[in-house]
Write a protein that holds these residues in place. Structure first.
Motif, PDB file in Angstrom:
ATOM      1  N   VAL A 120      32.131  44.902 -21.695  1.00  0.00           N
ATOM      2  CA  VAL A 120      31.266  44.512 -20.576  1.00  0.00           C
ATOM      3  C   VAL A 120      31.516  45.431 -19.383  1.00  0.00           C
ATOM      4  O   VAL A 120      32.654  45.591 -18.925  1.00  0.00           O
ATOM      5  CB  VAL A 120      31.519  43.050 -20.179  1.00  0.00           C
ATOM      6  N   LEU A 121      30.423  46.015 -18.863  1.00  0.00           N
ATOM      7  CA  LEU A 121      30.532  46.936 -17.734  1.00  0.00           C
ATOM      8  C   LEU A 121      30.305  46.231 -16.397  1.00  0.00           C
ATOM      9  O   LEU A 121      31.078  46.423 -15.451  1.00  0.00           O
ATOM     10  CB  LEU A 121      29.523  48.079 -17.899  1.00  0.00           C
ATOM     11  N   GLU A 122      29.231  45.443 -16.330  1.00  0.00           N
ATOM     12  CA  GLU A 122      28.898  44.775 -15.065  1.00  0.00           C
ATOM     13  C   GLU A 122      27.792  43.754 -15.309  1.00  0.00           C
ATOM     14  O   GLU A 122      27.127  43.774 -16.343  1.00  0.00           O
ATOM     15  CB  GLU A 122      28.415  45.787 -14.024  1.00  0.00           C
ATOM     16  N   GLU A 123      27.619  42.864 -14.350  1.00  0.00           N
ATOM     17  CA  GLU A 123      26.520  41.898 -14.448  1.00  0.00           C
ATOM     18  C   GLU A 123      25.196  42.635 -14.282  1.00  0.00           C
ATOM     19  O   GLU A 123      25.097  43.601 -13.508  1.00  0.00           O
ATOM     20  CB  GLU A 123      26.653  40.811 -13.374  1.00  0.00           C
ATOM     21  N   ASP A 124      24.168  42.167 -14.990  1.00  0.00           N
ATOM     22  CA  ASP A 124      22.897  42.901 -15.014  1.00  0.00           C
ATOM     23  C   ASP A 124      21.710  41.942 -14.934  1.00  0.00           C
ATOM     24  O   ASP A 124      20.798  41.972 -15.760  1.00  0.00           O
ATOM     25  CB  ASP A 124      22.802  43.740 -16.288  1.00  0.00           C
ATOM     26  N   GLY A 125      21.747  41.059 -13.927  1.00  0.00           N
ATOM     27  CA  GLY A 125      20.616  40.172 -13.695  1.00  0.00           C
ATOM     28  C   GLY A 125      20.696  38.874 -14.485  1.00  0.00           C
ATOM     29  O   GLY A 125      21.754  38.464 -14.955  1.00  0.00           O
ATOM     30  N   ARG A 126      19.531  38.248 -14.622  1.00  0.00           N
ATOM     31  CA  ARG A 126      19.431  36.949 -15.276  1.00  0.00           C
ATOM     32  C   ARG A 126      18.341  36.966 -16.343  1.00  0.00           C
ATOM     33  O   ARG A 126      17.382  37.747 -16.252  1.00  0.00           O
ATOM     34  CB  ARG A 126      19.095  35.872 -14.251  1.00  0.00           C
ATOM     35  N   ASP A 146      33.428  35.766 -14.606  1.00  0.00           N
ATOM     36  CA  ASP A 146      33.212  37.214 -14.549  1.00  0.00           C
ATOM     37  C   ASP A 146      33.693  37.833 -15.870  1.00  0.00           C
ATOM     38  O   ASP A 146      34.871  37.765 -16.206  1.00  0.00           O
ATOM     39  CB  ASP A 146      33.988  37.806 -13.371  1.00  0.00           C
ATOM     40  N   LEU A 147      32.766  38.430 -16.613  1.00  0.00           N
ATOM     41  CA  LEU A 147      33.105  39.014 -17.908  1.00  0.00           C
ATOM     42  C   LEU A 147      33.407  40.509 -17.834  1.00  0.00           C
ATOM     43  O   LEU A 147      33.733  41.129 -18.856  1.00  0.00           O
ATOM     44  CB  LEU A 147      31.947  38.797 -18.893  1.00  0.00           C
ATOM     45  N   THR A 148      33.322  41.086 -16.659  1.00  0.00           N
ATOM     46  CA  THR A 148      33.514  42.533 -16.500  1.00  0.00           C
ATOM     47  C   THR A 148      34.854  42.986 -17.088  1.00  0.00           C
ATOM     48  O   THR A 148      35.905  42.405 -16.807  1.00  0.00           O
ATOM     49  CB  THR A 148      33.468  42.924 -15.010  1.00  0.00           C
ATOM     50  N   GLY A 149      34.783  44.017 -17.912  1.00  0.00           N
ATOM     51  CA  GLY A 149      35.991  44.586 -18.513  1.00  0.00           C
ATOM     52  C   GLY A 149      36.415  43.918 -19.808  1.00  0.00           C
ATOM     53  O   GLY A 149      37.283  44.445 -20.524  1.00  0.00           O
ATOM     54  N   GLN A 150      35.818  42.777 -20.147  1.00  0.00           N
ATOM     55  CA  GLN A 150      36.221  42.072 -21.369  1.00  0.00           C
ATOM     56  C   GLN A 150      35.518  42.675 -22.600  1.00  0.00           C
ATOM     57  O   GLN A 150      34.462  43.292 -22.494  1.00  0.00           O
ATOM     58  CB  GLN A 150      35.890  40.583 -21.259  1.00  0.00           C
TER      59      GLN A 150
END
Length: 216
Positions: free
Chosen positions: A17-23, A6-10
């Protein structure tokens, strides 16, 4: 199978990074990121981790602009107008400059726009010539648009603070200009006043053709 990280916040370069956004097309994670400049964009996670995507492009643009400015300055560094600009900055900011006491020491500054060579060239470059020097119209004012012009050495000498004006018959002129008006030798006129101590009237009239005096 490798667990998803999870890269959120890094932060990666200028990206947060805000949030995951698909593939992506190969099924790898995309992450919605915000650049320090405010741009938001989906970025591939592997590019973030490997450092191959560090901003929305603003970092590259800034580096290119800085490189361009450096090249422009370097290209100008052997020119006379560049040396005039550099000297203007030195005598207003560097206490070690021999001329600082007459400029920076008196509170004279270079305006913010002319701190950058590009701004100075944009304002003063079009009227520049190799036989001219920069002159402040108000000798107690700053180096800035509206208070500067190009002038010959003779023109600039007339505007110096220590240039003495001599008044005669309602006119106030420096010695060089009186010499022209009266068709005299400027050195002779200087000697009459400073070496022999003559009065201004005597210095400007003795031996002068009457028709010259009649025109005053």
């Amino acid at each position: 199978m490798t667990a998803k990280v999870d890269l959120t916040g890094q932060r990666f370069g200028r990206w947060t990074v805000l949030e995951e956004d698909g593939r992506d097309e190969r099924g790898r994670a995309l992450w919605l990121c915000r650049c320090d400049c405010g741009t938001e964009r989906a970025v591939k996670g592997w590019r973030l981790r490997e450092g191959t995507n560090r901003s929305c492009g603003c970092l590259r643009r800034e580096k290119n602009a800085a490189r361009g400015r450096k090249m422009a300055t370097h290209g100008m560094s052997q020119t006379r107008i560049y040396n005039i600009w550099k000297g203007m900055l030195q005598r207003t900011t560097d206490p070690k400059s021999a001329s600082y006491q007459h400029y920076g020491g008196r509170g004279i500054k270079v305006c913010e726009r002319w701190q950058n060579l590009d701004g100075f060239l944009a304002d003063m470059g079009p009227t520049y010539a190799d036989n001219l020097t920069i002159e402040r119209i108000d000798v107690d004012g700053d180096y800035a648009p509206g208070n500067c012009r190009w002038a010959t050495v003779a023109e600039q000498a007339r505007n110096k603070r220590n240039t003495r004006l001599f008044e005669f018959r309602g006119q106030s002129l420096v010695i060089a200009d009186w010499a022209k008006v009266l068709n005299m030798n400027a050195k002779t006129l200087t000697s009459r006043i400073y070496l022999y101590g003559w009065s201004v009237e005597r210095a400007l009239t003795e031996g002068v053709a009457p028709e010259r005096l009649a025109d005053l």
